[in-house]
Design a protein around this motif. Structure first.
Motif, PDB file in Angstrom:
ATOM      1  N   ASN A 141       0.733  -1.258   0.032  1.00 33.31           N
ATOM      2  CA  ASN A 141       0.053   0.093  -0.051  1.00 33.31           C
ATOM      3  C   ASN A 141       0.893   1.212  -0.046  1.00 33.31           C
ATOM      4  OD1 ASN A 141      -2.593  -1.447  -0.096  1.00 33.31           O
ATOM      5  ND2 ASN A 141      -2.662  -1.569   2.009  1.00 33.31           N
ATOM      6  N   ILE A 142       2.044   1.326   0.909  1.00 32.33           N
ATOM      7  CA  ILE A 142       2.728   2.473   0.565  1.00 32.33           C
ATOM      8  C   ILE A 142       3.458   2.647  -0.814  1.00 32.33           C
ATOM      9  CG2 ILE A 142       5.093   3.397   1.342  1.00 32.33           C
ATOM     10  CD1 ILE A 142       4.420   1.902   4.179  1.00 32.33           C
ATOM     11  N   GLY A 143       3.609   1.784  -1.205  1.00 26.48           N
ATOM     12  CA  GLY A 143       4.225   1.627  -2.827  1.00 26.48           C
ATOM     13  C   GLY A 143       3.266   1.922  -3.588  1.00 26.48           C
ATOM     14  N   ARG A 144       2.135   1.734  -3.384  1.00 25.50           N
ATOM     15  CA  ARG A 144       0.928   2.237  -4.303  1.00 25.50           C
ATOM     16  C   ARG A 144       0.816   3.823  -4.207  1.00 25.50           C
ATOM     17  NH1 ARG A 144      -3.852  -0.516  -2.569  1.00 25.50           N
ATOM     18  NH2 ARG A 144      -4.933   0.616  -4.113  1.00 25.50           N
ATOM     19  N   LEU A 145       0.621   4.148  -2.899  1.00 21.31           N
ATOM     20  CA  LEU A 145       0.519   5.710  -2.470  1.00 21.31           C
ATOM     21  C   LEU A 145       1.608   6.398  -3.051  1.00 21.31           C
ATOM     22  CD1 LEU A 145      -0.245   5.489   1.544  1.00 21.31           C
ATOM     23  CD2 LEU A 145      -1.777   6.678  -0.681  1.00 21.31           C
ATOM     24  N   LEU A 146       3.045   5.825  -2.851  1.00 15.08           N
ATOM     25  CA  LEU A 146       4.155   6.526  -3.460  1.00 15.08           C
ATOM     26  C   LEU A 146       4.239   6.945  -4.831  1.00 15.08           C
ATOM     27  CD1 LEU A 146       6.648   7.912  -2.458  1.00 15.08           C
ATOM     28  CD2 LEU A 146       7.788   5.802  -2.462  1.00 15.08           C
ATOM     29  N   GLU A 147       3.495   5.886  -5.599  1.00 18.97           N
ATOM     30  CA  GLU A 147       3.561   5.726  -7.049  1.00 18.97           C
ATOM     31  C   GLU A 147       2.637   6.812  -7.586  1.00 18.97           C
ATOM     32  OE1 GLU A 147       2.852   2.999 -10.781  1.00 18.97           O
ATOM     33  OE2 GLU A 147       2.775   2.297  -9.162  1.00 18.97           O
ATOM     34  N   ALA A 148       1.374   6.694  -6.760  1.00 18.32           N
ATOM     35  CA  ALA A 148       0.098   7.501  -7.227  1.00 18.32           C
ATOM     36  C   ALA A 148       0.579   9.178  -6.960  1.00 18.32           C
ATOM     37  CB  ALA A 148      -1.260   7.129  -6.713  1.00 18.32           C
ATOM     38  N   TRP A 149       1.269   9.356  -5.676  1.00 23.64           N
ATOM     39  CA  TRP A 149       1.406  10.513  -5.260  1.00 23.64           C
ATOM     40  C   TRP A 149       2.166  11.273  -6.427  1.00 23.64           C
ATOM     41  CZ3 TRP A 149      -1.682  12.701  -1.451  1.00 23.64           C
ATOM     42  CH2 TRP A 149      -1.154  13.684  -0.926  1.00 23.64           C
ATOM     43  N   ARG A 150       3.459  10.551  -6.596  1.00 22.56           N
ATOM     44  CA  ARG A 150       4.478  11.090  -7.607  1.00 22.56           C
ATOM     45  C   ARG A 150       3.828  11.412  -8.948  1.00 22.56           C
ATOM     46  NH1 ARG A 150       9.251   7.644  -5.316  1.00 22.56           N
ATOM     47  NH2 ARG A 150      10.258   9.200  -4.076  1.00 22.56           N
ATOM     48  N   ASP A 151       3.017  10.358  -9.397  1.00 15.69           N
ATOM     49  CA  ASP A 151       2.384  10.542 -10.710  1.00 15.69           C
ATOM     50  C   ASP A 151       1.524  11.855 -10.752  1.00 15.69           C
ATOM     51  OD1 ASP A 151       3.501   8.212 -11.652  1.00 15.69           O
ATOM     52  OD2 ASP A 151       1.709   7.093 -11.505  1.00 15.69           O
ATOM     53  N   ALA A 152       1.148  12.159  -9.665  1.00 12.39           N
ATOM     54  CA  ALA A 152       0.173  13.520  -9.509  1.00 12.39           C
ATOM     55  C   ALA A 152       1.057  14.750  -9.191  1.00 12.39           C
ATOM     56  CB  ALA A 152      -0.872  13.324  -8.483  1.00 12.39           C
ATOM     57  N   GLY A 153       2.386  14.531  -9.152  1.00 10.93           N
ATOM     58  CA  GLY A 153       3.145  15.861  -8.907  1.00 10.93           C
ATOM     59  C   GLY A 153       3.221  16.203  -7.544  1.00 10.93           C
ATOM     60  N   GLY A 154       2.949  15.270  -6.563  1.00 13.55           N
ATOM     61  CA  GLY A 154       2.737  15.705  -5.182  1.00 13.55           C
ATOM     62  C   GLY A 154       4.229  15.878  -4.127  1.00 13.55           C
ATOM     63  N   THR A 155       4.225  16.596  -3.134  1.00 10.14           N
ATOM     64  CA  THR A 155       5.385  16.695  -2.415  1.00 10.14           C
ATOM     65  C   THR A 155       5.563  15.297  -1.870  1.00 10.14           C
ATOM     66  OG1 THR A 155       5.182  18.799  -2.236  1.00 10.14           O
ATOM     67  CG2 THR A 155       6.557  17.906  -0.617  1.00 10.14           C
ATOM     68  N   VAL A 156       7.018  14.869  -1.507  1.00 11.08           N
ATOM     69  CA  VAL A 156       7.225  13.462  -1.044  1.00 11.08           C
ATOM     70  C   VAL A 156       8.382  13.674   0.169  1.00 11.08           C
ATOM     71  CG1 VAL A 156       8.067  11.100  -1.170  1.00 11.08           C
ATOM     72  CG2 VAL A 156       6.491  12.125  -3.068  1.00 11.08           C
ATOM     73  N   VAL A 157       7.746  13.280   1.354  1.00 10.81           N
ATOM     74  CA  VAL A 157       8.877  13.692   2.428  1.00 10.81           C
ATOM     75  C   VAL A 157       8.930  12.115   3.032  1.00 10.81           C
ATOM     76  CG1 VAL A 157       9.336  14.339   4.834  1.00 10.81           C
ATOM     77  CG2 VAL A 157       7.905  15.669   3.172  1.00 10.81           C
ATOM     78  N   VAL A 162      -7.318   7.333  -0.833  1.00  7.19           N
ATOM     79  CA  VAL A 162      -6.641   8.386  -1.450  1.00  7.19           C
ATOM     80  C   VAL A 162      -6.308   8.259  -2.731  1.00  7.19           C
ATOM     81  CG1 VAL A 162      -4.234   9.497  -1.024  1.00  7.19           C
ATOM     82  CG2 VAL A 162      -5.526   8.566   1.028  1.00  7.19           C
ATOM     83  N   ILE A 163      -6.131   7.255  -3.434  1.00 13.70           N
ATOM     84  CA  ILE A 163      -5.827   6.875  -4.713  1.00 13.70           C
ATOM     85  C   ILE A 163      -6.975   7.329  -5.676  1.00 13.70           C
ATOM     86  CG2 ILE A 163      -5.031   5.453  -6.446  1.00 13.70           C
ATOM     87  CD1 ILE A 163      -3.123   4.104  -4.514  1.00 13.70           C
ATOM     88  N   SER A 164      -8.110   6.908  -5.057  1.00 13.22           N
ATOM     89  CA  SER A 164      -9.253   7.030  -5.832  1.00 13.22           C
ATOM     90  C   SER A 164      -9.832   8.539  -5.956  1.00 13.22           C
ATOM     91  CB  SER A 164     -10.196   6.029  -5.623  1.00 13.22           C
ATOM     92  OG  SER A 164     -10.918   6.506  -4.288  1.00 13.22           O
ATOM     93  N   GLY A 165      -9.544   9.485  -5.140  1.00 16.27           N
ATOM     94  CA  GLY A 165      -9.893  10.661  -4.958  1.00 16.27           C
ATOM     95  C   GLY A 165     -10.882  10.824  -3.973  1.00 16.27           C
TER      96      GLY A 165
END
Length: 185
Positions: free
Chosen positions: A34-50, A176-179
């Motif tokens: 699930n962390i991997g899925r979040l990280l991929e989706a977040w980056r694809d959306a151009g989000g800030t990653v910490v 989170v991923i689905s919106g």
């Protein structure tokens, strides 16, 4: 709300947490996926990653710098916008200063995932809520370990009950991923 004013906090996803002899039994075997899925989706959306890394000061800890367990798990890929290193349960007491870094970038919303549910993730969510951030706590992208007479699932339930509505909103990876959690609108 969208990823423009939000940051994904990936807390302590380190190899040392795979040491069952040290930590004991854990819950949620889907956490890392699930962390991997979040990280991929977040980056694809151009989000800030910490990324946050716990550099333990305890001599026997598998999370101590210089030990193989201090490294991130394989699911943690790519470069973060910032790496916070810490010695305590709260990501807000690390280097560089997370709160100052977020404020400089006008981040108002935090999405928290990582290890462990009831320690570093929960402490960070509580502090984030108290500092005025809108915190989304991705419960199925965290895990913890049995502790005393309580199994890990009981501890996760207590964390969700304590956080939801006061310090954070409990969400799932799919929300989170689905919106549904309104980050990809």
């Amino acid at each position: 709300m969208n990823v423009a004013d939000a940051a994904l906090l990936v807390v302590d996803v380190q190899k040392g947490f795979d040491d069952a002899d040290y930590w004991g039994p854990r819950n949620n075997p889907e956490c890392e996926e699930n962390i991997g899925r979040l990280l991929e989706a977040w980056r694809d959306a151009g989000g800030t990653v910490v990324f946050i890394r716990h550099d333990s000061t305890e001599e026997q800890s598998p999370l101590r710098p210089g030990q193989p367990g201090n490294a991130f798990k394989d699911v943690i890929t790519g470069e973060p916008d910032v790496l916070i290193t810490k010695h305590t349960n709260s990501c807000f007491y690390g280097e560089p200063d997370l709160h100052a870094w977020l404020q400089e970038r006008a981040v108002q919303n935090l999405v928290i995932c990582g290890i462990t549910t009831n320690h570093c993730c929960e402490t960070t969510a509580r502090m984030g809520g108290n500092l005025g951030y809108d915190v989304q706590f991705v419960l199925d992208a965290t895990h913890t370990f049995n502790r005393g007479d309580l199994d890990a699932d009981q501890l996760v339930h207590a964390t969700a009950t304590n956080l939801n509505g006061e310090f954070a909103t409990i969400v799932t990876t799919d929300e989170v991923i689905s919106g549904e959690a309104q980050f990809f609108t």
